[in-house]
Design a protein around this motif. Structure first.
Motif, PDB file in Angstrom:
ATOM      1  N   PHE A  85       0.798  -1.231   0.000  1.00  0.00           N
ATOM      2  CA  PHE A  85       0.000   0.000   0.000  1.00  0.00           C
ATOM      3  C   PHE A  85       0.832   1.284   0.000  1.00  0.00           C
ATOM      4  CE2 PHE A  85      -2.238  -3.199   2.679  1.00  0.00           C
ATOM      5  CZ  PHE A  85      -3.370  -3.414   1.889  1.00  0.00           C
ATOM      6  N   PRO A  86       1.864   1.427  -0.815  1.00  0.00           N
ATOM      7  CA  PRO A  86       2.679   2.645  -0.711  1.00  0.00           C
ATOM      8  C   PRO A  86       1.897   3.923  -0.991  1.00  0.00           C
ATOM      9  CG  PRO A  86       3.279   1.367  -2.661  1.00  0.00           C
ATOM     10  CD  PRO A  86       2.392   0.499  -1.831  1.00  0.00           C
ATOM     11  N   TRP A  87       1.038   3.915  -1.996  1.00  0.00           N
ATOM     12  CA  TRP A  87       0.263   5.124  -2.317  1.00  0.00           C
ATOM     13  C   TRP A  87      -0.718   5.437  -1.200  1.00  0.00           C
ATOM     14  CZ3 TRP A  87      -4.809   6.625  -3.088  1.00  0.00           C
ATOM     15  CH2 TRP A  87      -5.007   7.835  -3.770  1.00  0.00           C
ATOM     16  N   ASP A  88      -1.376   4.427  -0.694  1.00  0.00           N
ATOM     17  CA  ASP A  88      -2.371   4.638   0.357  1.00  0.00           C
ATOM     18  C   ASP A  88      -1.722   5.136   1.646  1.00  0.00           C
ATOM     19  OD1 ASP A  88      -5.052   3.359  -0.747  1.00  0.00           O
ATOM     20  OD2 ASP A  88      -3.423   2.030  -1.332  1.00  0.00           O
ATOM     21  N   PHE A  89      -0.567   4.580   2.001  1.00  0.00           N
ATOM     22  CA  PHE A  89       0.099   5.037   3.215  1.00  0.00           C
ATOM     23  C   PHE A  89       0.508   6.503   3.083  1.00  0.00           C
ATOM     24  CE2 PHE A  89      -0.128   0.995   5.026  1.00  0.00           C
ATOM     25  CZ  PHE A  89       0.453   0.978   6.291  1.00  0.00           C
ATOM     26  N   ALA A  90       0.963   6.904   1.911  1.00  0.00           N
ATOM     27  CA  ALA A  90       1.352   8.302   1.715  1.00  0.00           C
ATOM     28  C   ALA A  90       0.163   9.229   1.901  1.00  0.00           C
ATOM     29  CB  ALA A  90       1.965   8.492   0.332  1.00  0.00           C
ATOM     30  N   ARG A  91      -0.976   8.866   1.301  1.00  0.00           N
ATOM     31  CA  ARG A  91      -2.157   9.710   1.419  1.00  0.00           C
ATOM     32  C   ARG A  91      -2.695   9.720   2.855  1.00  0.00           C
ATOM     33  NH1 ARG A  91      -0.182   9.676  -2.849  1.00  0.00           N
ATOM     34  NH2 ARG A  91       0.940  11.254  -1.681  1.00  0.00           N
ATOM     35  N   ALA A  92      -2.689   8.566   3.505  1.00  0.00           N
ATOM     36  CA  ALA A  92      -3.196   8.492   4.868  1.00  0.00           C
ATOM     37  C   ALA A  92      -2.332   9.309   5.823  1.00  0.00           C
ATOM     38  CB  ALA A  92      -3.263   7.036   5.322  1.00  0.00           C
ATOM     39  N   GLN A  93      -1.019   9.284   5.626  1.00  0.00           N
ATOM     40  CA  GLN A  93      -0.150  10.042   6.513  1.00  0.00           C
ATOM     41  C   GLN A  93      -0.264  11.541   6.252  1.00  0.00           C
ATOM     42  OE1 GLN A  93       3.659   8.076   6.096  1.00  0.00           O
ATOM     43  NE2 GLN A  93       3.071   6.438   7.495  1.00  0.00           N
ATOM     44  N   GLU A  94      -0.599  11.918   5.020  1.00  0.00           N
ATOM     45  CA  GLU A  94      -0.912  13.329   4.758  1.00  0.00           C
ATOM     46  C   GLU A  94      -2.181  13.733   5.501  1.00  0.00           C
ATOM     47  OE1 GLU A  94       1.085  13.128   0.301  1.00  0.00           O
ATOM     48  OE2 GLU A  94      -1.086  13.288   0.523  1.00  0.00           O
ATOM     49  N   LEU A  95      -3.184  12.867   5.475  1.00  0.00           N
ATOM     50  CA  LEU A  95      -4.411  13.154   6.213  1.00  0.00           C
ATOM     51  C   LEU A  95      -4.131  13.243   7.709  1.00  0.00           C
ATOM     52  CD1 LEU A  95      -7.483  13.531   6.149  1.00  0.00           C
ATOM     53  CD2 LEU A  95      -7.721  11.039   6.208  1.00  0.00           C
ATOM     54  N   ALA A  96      -3.222  12.405   8.191  1.00  0.00           N
ATOM     55  CA  ALA A  96      -2.864  12.440   9.607  1.00  0.00           C
ATOM     56  C   ALA A  96      -2.272  13.792   9.995  1.00  0.00           C
ATOM     57  CB  ALA A  96      -1.876  11.318   9.923  1.00  0.00           C
ATOM     58  N   PHE A 137      -0.105   7.894  13.173  1.00  0.00           N
ATOM     59  CA  PHE A 137       0.604   7.087  12.170  1.00  0.00           C
ATOM     60  C   PHE A 137       0.202   5.620  12.221  1.00  0.00           C
ATOM     61  CE2 PHE A 137       3.937  10.528  12.649  1.00  0.00           C
ATOM     62  CZ  PHE A 137       3.640  11.114  11.435  1.00  0.00           C
ATOM     63  N   VAL A 138      -0.373   5.187  13.322  1.00  0.00           N
ATOM     64  CA  VAL A 138      -0.853   3.814  13.442  1.00  0.00           C
ATOM     65  C   VAL A 138      -2.300   3.707  12.973  1.00  0.00           C
ATOM     66  CG1 VAL A 138      -1.310   1.918  15.048  1.00  0.00           C
ATOM     67  CG2 VAL A 138       0.702   3.377  15.379  1.00  0.00           C
ATOM     68  N   VAL A 139      -3.139   4.622  13.423  1.00  0.00           N
ATOM     69  CA  VAL A 139      -4.583   4.476  13.264  1.00  0.00           C
ATOM     70  C   VAL A 139      -5.089   4.991  11.922  1.00  0.00           C
ATOM     71  CG1 VAL A 139      -6.834   5.109  14.236  1.00  0.00           C
ATOM     72  CG2 VAL A 139      -4.901   4.593  15.756  1.00  0.00           C
ATOM     73  N   ILE A 140      -4.611   6.142  11.466  1.00  0.00           N
ATOM     74  CA  ILE A 140      -5.179   6.749  10.263  1.00  0.00           C
ATOM     75  C   ILE A 140      -4.927   5.892   9.023  1.00  0.00           C
ATOM     76  CG2 ILE A 140      -5.288   8.813   8.831  1.00  0.00           C
ATOM     77  CD1 ILE A 140      -6.457   8.997  11.733  1.00  0.00           C
ATOM     78  N   PRO A 141      -3.728   5.311   8.812  1.00  0.00           N
ATOM     79  CA  PRO A 141      -3.578   4.413   7.655  1.00  0.00           C
ATOM     80  C   PRO A 141      -4.527   3.215   7.703  1.00  0.00           C
ATOM     81  CG  PRO A 141      -1.431   5.115   8.420  1.00  0.00           C
ATOM     82  CD  PRO A 141      -2.422   5.577   9.451  1.00  0.00           C
ATOM     83  N   ALA A 142      -4.732   2.642   8.877  1.00  0.00           N
ATOM     84  CA  ALA A 142      -5.649   1.503   8.983  1.00  0.00           C
ATOM     85  C   ALA A 142      -7.067   1.914   8.618  1.00  0.00           C
ATOM     86  CB  ALA A 142      -5.597   0.917  10.391  1.00  0.00           C
ATOM     87  N   ARG A 143      -7.497   3.066   9.108  1.00  0.00           N
ATOM     88  CA  ARG A 143      -8.844   3.533   8.782  1.00  0.00           C
ATOM     89  C   ARG A 143      -8.970   3.891   7.300  1.00  0.00           C
ATOM     90  NH1 ARG A 143     -10.302   7.291  14.148  1.00  0.00           N
ATOM     91  NH2 ARG A 143     -10.617   5.514  15.559  1.00  0.00           N
ATOM     92  N   TRP A 144      -7.914   4.462   6.746  1.00  0.00           N
ATOM     93  CA  TRP A 144      -7.926   4.770   5.313  1.00  0.00           C
ATOM     94  C   TRP A 144      -8.116   3.493   4.501  1.00  0.00           C
ATOM     95  CZ3 TRP A 144      -7.206   9.162   2.141  1.00  0.00           C
ATOM     96  CH2 TRP A 144      -6.955   8.879   0.794  1.00  0.00           C
ATOM     97  N   LEU A 145      -7.365   2.462   4.833  1.00  0.00           N
ATOM     98  CA  LEU A 145      -7.442   1.215   4.077  1.00  0.00           C
ATOM     99  C   LEU A 145      -8.778   0.518   4.282  1.00  0.00           C
ATOM    100  CD1 LEU A 145      -3.801   0.001   4.670  1.00  0.00           C
ATOM    101  CD2 LEU A 145      -4.785   0.738   2.496  1.00  0.00           C
ATOM    102  N   ASP A 146      -9.378   0.666   5.451  1.00  0.00           N
ATOM    103  CA  ASP A 146     -10.726   0.136   5.653  1.00  0.00           C
ATOM    104  C   ASP A 146     -11.704   0.771   4.664  1.00  0.00           C
ATOM    105  OD1 ASP A 146     -10.023  -1.552   7.712  1.00  0.00           O
ATOM    106  OD2 ASP A 146     -10.643  -0.184   9.307  1.00  0.00           O
TER     107      ASP A 146
END
Length: 304
Positions: free
Chosen positions: A31-42, A118-127
């Motif tokens: 999930f490299p693209w998703d992690f980048a976007r989720a961490q921006e949202l974080a 950094f732990v929670v927002i990527p998980a919620r994004w991927l959900d």
């Protein structure tokens, strides 16, 4: 390699002992693209905490030098993922982060909250938008990875499990989200930065997309006008469809590290990890976790 082969590899690893390997596979191959976007949202969620948003505005780093500070944040975190906690490069990156943080009056509770994002927002994004959600196995590994990073940063009372990270984040946001002019200024600057990564005619759409991903507490704390429900539905639906499309694609053959992201633009000639970030009070900070003595220095990364 088939689409779920790497997940099978991940599930064969131990999330308590192999958490770095699992997190690296998840973040850079699955999930490299998703992690980048989720961490921006974080990032935006931290701006909604007045103590954090105000400090970031006072330093002017995320307003006057937004691209460079974005790059530094991404690259310093990425160095640990790529090289591992015991490497000279990661130790240098953590030392740089600690030097910057310890130059300001930042409370442990605030630092712990940022770690939780950094732990929670990527998980919620991927959900919501991923081609698959994170497994409990991966969530446990992510929690162990960031608990280890937190100890290296001297953060105390770090949660032990994903569920504890999530409860800590939710409780902190409920107690601390609120309006601050500095936080809104930093959020506006970050939205402008993200819009600058695309052709100028797309800037309004990028801003609308960003706001469409904010939930009601975040919109309220930063005093943004909620997007029209149809606009929000359009953007969120497009991200969901992207996830369904990615599921049909072959898996990534090689890892993609955050330093390779096209959004990282501030170091076209390469960089040295030890020179990243700011130096407000030279000589302070370091990793509080003992390490064996090793030669000093960081690996210079070539441009990608």
């Amino acid at each position: 390699m088939q689409r779920y082969d790497r997940l099978r590899e991940i599930l064969r690893l131990d999330p308590d002992h192999d958490f770095l390997a699992i997190y690296r596979l998840t973040a850079t191959s699955e999930f490299p693209w998703d992690f980048a976007r989720a961490q921006e949202l974080a990032l935006f969620r931290t701006y909604a905490v007045p103590a954090i948003g105000r400090l970031l505005a006072e330093t002017a780093e995320f307003t006057d030098r937004a691209q460079r500070r974005y790059d530094d944040t991404v690259l310093l975190l990425d160095a640990v993922v790529e090289h591992g906690f015991d490497s000279d490069t990661a130790r240098t990156a953590i030392r740089r982060v600690n030097q910057m943080h310890r130059s300001y009056d930042i409370g442990n509770e605030d630092m712990r909250y940022v770690l939780c994002t950094f732990v929670v927002i990527p998980a919620r994004w991927l959900d919501a938008y991923g081609w698959r959600p994170l497994t409990r196995h991966e969530r446990r590994a992510c929690a162990n990875y960031y608990a280890t990073l937190g100890r290296h940063m001297g953060i105390t009372d770090v949660p032990d499990t994903y569920e504890e990270f999530e409860a800590t984040l939710d409780g902190y946001e409920k107690a601390h989200f609120g309006w601050d002019e500095g936080g809104r200024e930093v959020a506006d600057s970050t939205l402008e930065l993200m819009a600058s990564w695309y052709p100028a005619p797309l800037a309004p759409a990028v801003r609308a997309l960003g706001l469409s991903l904010f939930d009601e507490p975040l919109l309220s704390a930063l005093r943004y006008e909620p997007p029209h429900p149809r606009v929000r539905g359009l953007f969120r639906g497009a991200l969901w469809l992207r996830g369904r499309a990615v599921r049909l694609l072959p898996p990534r053959a090689t890892p993609h590290y955050a330093r390779q992201n096209p959004e990282v633009k501030g170091y076209p000639d390469g960089y040295d990890v030890g020179e990243l970030g700011t130096f407000p009070v030279p000589g302070r900070g370091g990793c509080p976790v003992p390490h064996p003595r090793r030669p000093a220095g960081a690996d210079a990364q070539p441009p990608t």
